[in-house]
Design a protein around this motif. Structure first.
Motif, PDB file in Angstrom:
ATOM      1  N   TYR A 145      14.608   3.866  -0.643  1.00 34.26           N
ATOM      2  CA  TYR A 145      13.288   4.163  -0.079  1.00 34.26           C
ATOM      3  C   TYR A 145      13.488   4.935   1.210  1.00 34.26           C
ATOM      4  O   TYR A 145      14.463   4.696   1.940  1.00 34.26           O
ATOM      5  CB  TYR A 145      12.559   2.868   0.285  1.00 34.26           C
ATOM      6  CG  TYR A 145      11.855   2.162  -0.851  1.00 34.26           C
ATOM      7  CD1 TYR A 145      10.732   2.721  -1.443  1.00 34.26           C
ATOM      8  CD2 TYR A 145      12.277   0.922  -1.287  1.00 34.26           C
ATOM      9  CE1 TYR A 145      10.067   2.052  -2.459  1.00 34.26           C
ATOM     10  CE2 TYR A 145      11.611   0.247  -2.302  1.00 34.26           C
ATOM     11  CZ  TYR A 145      10.508   0.823  -2.885  1.00 34.26           C
ATOM     12  OH  TYR A 145       9.846   0.158  -3.882  1.00 34.26           O
ATOM     13  N   PHE A 210       5.227  -0.464   0.884  1.00 34.74           N
ATOM     14  CA  PHE A 210       5.524  -0.723   2.286  1.00 34.74           C
ATOM     15  C   PHE A 210       5.677  -2.223   2.476  1.00 34.74           C
ATOM     16  O   PHE A 210       5.343  -3.013   1.587  1.00 34.74           O
ATOM     17  CB  PHE A 210       4.425  -0.170   3.210  1.00 34.74           C
ATOM     18  CG  PHE A 210       3.100  -0.862   3.059  1.00 34.74           C
ATOM     19  CD1 PHE A 210       2.220  -0.482   2.067  1.00 34.74           C
ATOM     20  CD2 PHE A 210       2.730  -1.899   3.910  1.00 34.74           C
ATOM     21  CE1 PHE A 210       1.003  -1.134   1.904  1.00 34.74           C
ATOM     22  CE2 PHE A 210       1.514  -2.549   3.755  1.00 34.74           C
ATOM     23  CZ  PHE A 210       0.647  -2.162   2.750  1.00 34.74           C
ATOM     24  N   GLY A 211       6.199  -2.605   3.608  1.00 39.60           N
ATOM     25  CA  GLY A 211       6.322  -4.034   3.866  1.00 39.60           C
ATOM     26  C   GLY A 211       7.532  -4.373   4.709  1.00 39.60           C
ATOM     27  O   GLY A 211       8.115  -3.507   5.369  1.00 39.60           O
ATOM     28  N   ARG A 212       7.894  -5.639   4.653  1.00 39.44           N
ATOM     29  CA  ARG A 212       9.025  -6.140   5.451  1.00 39.44           C
ATOM     30  C   ARG A 212      10.329  -5.806   4.747  1.00 39.44           C
ATOM     31  O   ARG A 212      10.399  -5.808   3.511  1.00 39.44           O
ATOM     32  CB  ARG A 212       8.922  -7.647   5.629  1.00 39.44           C
ATOM     33  CG  ARG A 212       7.759  -8.087   6.491  1.00 39.44           C
ATOM     34  CD  ARG A 212       7.642  -9.586   6.484  1.00 39.44           C
ATOM     35  NE  ARG A 212       7.194 -10.067   5.186  1.00 39.44           N
ATOM     36  CZ  ARG A 212       7.491 -11.261   4.686  1.00 39.44           C
ATOM     37  NH1 ARG A 212       8.254 -12.082   5.354  1.00 39.44           N
ATOM     38  NH2 ARG A 212       7.032 -11.632   3.512  1.00 39.44           N
ATOM     39  N   VAL A 213      11.340  -5.562   5.525  1.00 35.30           N
ATOM     40  CA  VAL A 213      12.657  -5.300   4.957  1.00 35.30           C
ATOM     41  C   VAL A 213      13.716  -5.909   5.866  1.00 35.30           C
ATOM     42  O   VAL A 213      13.577  -5.898   7.092  1.00 35.30           O
ATOM     43  CB  VAL A 213      12.873  -3.777   4.753  1.00 35.30           C
ATOM     44  CG1 VAL A 213      12.906  -3.031   6.074  1.00 35.30           C
ATOM     45  CG2 VAL A 213      14.157  -3.518   3.987  1.00 35.30           C
ATOM     46  N   ARG A 217      19.395  -4.130   4.619  1.00 34.19           N
ATOM     47  CA  ARG A 217      19.012  -3.147   3.607  1.00 34.19           C
ATOM     48  C   ARG A 217      18.810  -1.749   4.202  1.00 34.19           C
ATOM     49  O   ARG A 217      18.699  -0.780   3.469  1.00 34.19           O
ATOM     50  CB  ARG A 217      17.715  -3.581   2.924  1.00 34.19           C
ATOM     51  CG  ARG A 217      17.920  -4.664   1.869  1.00 34.19           C
ATOM     52  CD  ARG A 217      16.634  -4.919   1.152  1.00 34.19           C
ATOM     53  NE  ARG A 217      16.778  -5.886   0.080  1.00 34.19           N
ATOM     54  CZ  ARG A 217      17.079  -5.562  -1.178  1.00 34.19           C
ATOM     55  NH1 ARG A 217      17.252  -4.301  -1.513  1.00 34.19           N
ATOM     56  NH2 ARG A 217      17.183  -6.484  -2.101  1.00 34.19           N
TER      57      ARG A 217
ATOM     58  N   THR B 162      11.833  -5.220  -2.913  1.00 37.78           N
ATOM     59  CA  THR B 162      12.682  -4.628  -1.870  1.00 37.78           C
ATOM     60  C   THR B 162      11.934  -4.623  -0.542  1.00 37.78           C
ATOM     61  O   THR B 162      12.481  -4.976   0.501  1.00 37.78           O
ATOM     62  CB  THR B 162      13.058  -3.187  -2.265  1.00 37.78           C
ATOM     63  OG1 THR B 162      13.552  -3.194  -3.601  1.00 37.78           O
ATOM     64  CG2 THR B 162      14.100  -2.614  -1.331  1.00 37.78           C
ATOM     65  N   LEU B 163      10.690  -4.174  -0.621  1.00 42.26           N
ATOM     66  CA  LEU B 163       9.808  -4.219   0.554  1.00 42.26           C
ATOM     67  C   LEU B 163       8.814  -5.348   0.307  1.00 42.26           C
ATOM     68  O   LEU B 163       8.006  -5.269  -0.620  1.00 42.26           O
ATOM     69  CB  LEU B 163       9.070  -2.893   0.734  1.00 42.26           C
ATOM     70  CG  LEU B 163       9.950  -1.640   0.801  1.00 42.26           C
ATOM     71  CD1 LEU B 163       9.087  -0.398   0.957  1.00 42.26           C
ATOM     72  CD2 LEU B 163      10.945  -1.737   1.934  1.00 42.26           C
ATOM     73  N   GLN B 164       8.895  -6.362   1.112  1.00 41.50           N
ATOM     74  CA  GLN B 164       8.073  -7.543   0.862  1.00 41.50           C
ATOM     75  C   GLN B 164       6.735  -7.422   1.564  1.00 41.50           C
ATOM     76  O   GLN B 164       6.682  -7.299   2.795  1.00 41.50           O
ATOM     77  CB  GLN B 164       8.803  -8.788   1.356  1.00 41.50           C
ATOM     78  CG  GLN B 164      10.097  -9.019   0.600  1.00 41.50           C
ATOM     79  CD  GLN B 164      10.928 -10.118   1.201  1.00 41.50           C
ATOM     80  OE1 GLN B 164      10.605 -10.663   2.241  1.00 41.50           O
ATOM     81  NE2 GLN B 164      12.017 -10.443   0.544  1.00 41.50           N
ATOM     82  N   GLN B 165       5.699  -7.468   0.755  1.00 40.33           N
ATOM     83  CA  GLN B 165       4.352  -7.413   1.331  1.00 40.33           C
ATOM     84  C   GLN B 165       3.854  -8.833   1.547  1.00 40.33           C
ATOM     85  O   GLN B 165       4.217  -9.738   0.801  1.00 40.33           O
ATOM     86  CB  GLN B 165       3.416  -6.657   0.391  1.00 40.33           C
ATOM     87  CG  GLN B 165       3.702  -5.173   0.373  1.00 40.33           C
ATOM     88  CD  GLN B 165       2.547  -4.381  -0.200  1.00 40.33           C
ATOM     89  OE1 GLN B 165       1.436  -4.873  -0.307  1.00 40.33           O
ATOM     90  NE2 GLN B 165       2.814  -3.151  -0.567  1.00 40.33           N
ATOM     91  N   PRO B 166       3.023  -9.022   2.542  1.00 40.55           N
ATOM     92  CA  PRO B 166       2.509 -10.376   2.797  1.00 40.55           C
ATOM     93  C   PRO B 166       1.555 -10.805   1.677  1.00 40.55           C
ATOM     94  O   PRO B 166       0.982  -9.997   0.997  1.00 40.55           O
ATOM     95  CB  PRO B 166       1.773 -10.234   4.126  1.00 40.55           C
ATOM     96  CG  PRO B 166       1.509  -8.794   4.289  1.00 40.55           C
ATOM     97  CD  PRO B 166       2.563  -8.059   3.545  1.00 40.55           C
TER      98      PRO B 166
END
Lengths: 224, 166
Positions: A145, A210-213, A217, B162-166
């Motif tokens: 990504y 999108f989000g936490r990573v 990584r 991979t990208l954790q969304q709430p």
């Protein structure tokens, strides 16, 4: 005497006229080429002279046995090639990760189809910072990504009406041109977590990854 | 000296054969090949008739255990049988120009002689025939496999965020 010398001497004997010798053969500790006469047909050895004569043949040539040689000094050329190959292997194996961008999530700063490189040493001496455009690995490095870091470890990130808020304060994002009314409840990042998001906020939120990573990584930052 | 050379050559040959056998019979390699086979069976050409589709579904069924459990993330569907999975895949509408599925970065961990865990990235690339636009998506997948009747079959699979969304 080598075969070139014999050839030249035989020519000198046959017509007696001076000829210019082109010493394509490699000689160590010899003087540069000069106009040859019967007396100077042999190369003059000078003590301390270490530079071989410059040959007229540059690039690919054939030596007298018909073998293709590269440059006047094949060994040096081979050594240079080996060093170059090793450098390329090290650079592209451990430092730079080639990235071909696909998709629209990072527009307008990064358009799909563009080629870029992720610098894998970028975070060797400093932690990722807000605003960094980073490559994030999936199961490996074949697919990554590319996102921008907006939230740092320990911060509280929320999105309201398309505006990202960090610890309750709206984040100024110069790279974002237009925004759709995205909404996300607040989330507090763990000690090794970052919040990443693409620049293109005009697209639908459910189409945008999108989000936490986790920190481990994050591969590196894009070069340009 | 000739005897020593012969002995040395024999040892090198034996080592090479042993290494080749180890490589060839490594279950991780067999699992990676099976996962490639799944990806191949999941790929669809631009023009696919009904018979081709059935044949592809039949091929796919051989890669999954009858009681396979598949989870497509927190917001995606979950399936608890091979029939449900095949029905979902058959109903899925991909790009009209066909799609190509590939697995990359496959990392296989052997849990026992007959069970294993695989972590991979699944890539799906397609082309819209009218616009010519290329679509691309990739997801991280964790799969569990078991050896049944001499073949490795997938007993469970789930999407990894991979990208954790709430």
């Amino acid at each position: 005497m080598n075969s070139t010398g014999i050839l030249v001497l035989s020519r000198l004997v046959s017509d007696g006229t001076p000829v210019r010798i082109n010493w394509t053969q490699r000689f160590r500790r010899v003087a540069p080429c000069r106009v040859a006469t019967e007396r100077t047909a042999r190369p003059v050895v000078q003590p301390g002279w270490t530079r071989p004569p410059r040959a007229d043949t540059r690039g690919v040539a054939r030596n007298q046995t018909g073998r293709v040689v590269f440059g006047p000094h094949p060994r040096r050329t081979a050594l240079r090639a080996a060093v170059l190959i090793a450098a390329v292997c090290v650079i592209f194996g451990a430092v730079l990760l080639p990235v071909r961008l696909v998709g629209i999530s990072m527009e307008p700063a990064y358009r799909g189809g563009g080629l870029n490189f992720a610098n894998r040493l970028a975070f060797a001496w400093r932690p990722p910072a807000r605003g960094d455009v980073v490559a994030i690995r999936m199961a490996g490095l074949h697919v990554v990504y590319v996102k921008r870091i907006v939230g740092l470890p320990g911060e509280r990130v929320a999105i309201a009406a398309g505006i990202v808020a960090i610890d309750g304060k709206p984040l100024v994002e110069p790279a974002v041109v237009s925004r759709a009314p995205w909404s996300m409840p607040p989330v507090t990042l763990a000690a090794d977590e970052y919040f990443v998001i693409g620049d293109n906020r005009a697209m639908a939120m459910h189409d945008h990854d999108f989000g936490r990573v986790r920190r481990d990584r994050i591969v590196g930052t894009l070069l340009f | 000296m000739p005897a020593l050379r012969t002995l040395l050559a024999s040892l090198v040959l034996a080592a090479a054969i042993w290494l080749a056998w180890q490589w060839w019979s490594d279950p991780r390699r067999a699992i990676a090949r099976r996962l490639d086979g799944v990806a191949d069976a999941l790929s669809a050409p631009a023009v696919e008739g009904q018979l081709d589709r059935f044949a592809r579904a039949a091929r796919l069924s051989g890669y999954f255990a009858p009681d396979v459990r598949v989870s497509a993330g927190r917001s995606g569907p979950s399936m608890a049988s091979r029939d449900a999975l095949l029905a979902t895949l058959a109903a899925w509408k991909g790009p009209a120009g066909g799609w190509d599925v590939q697995v990359a970065d496959v990392e296989v961990t052997m849990e026992s002689v007959t069970t294993a865990h695989a972590h991979m990235t699944v890539r799906i690339a397609g082309v819209e025939p009218q616009t010519g636009a290329r679509s691309f998506d990739a997801r991280e997948v964790a799969a569990r496999l078991a050896k049944a009747d001499g073949e490795w079959v997938i007993t469970g699979a789930e999407l990894v965020e991979t990208l954790q969304q709430p």
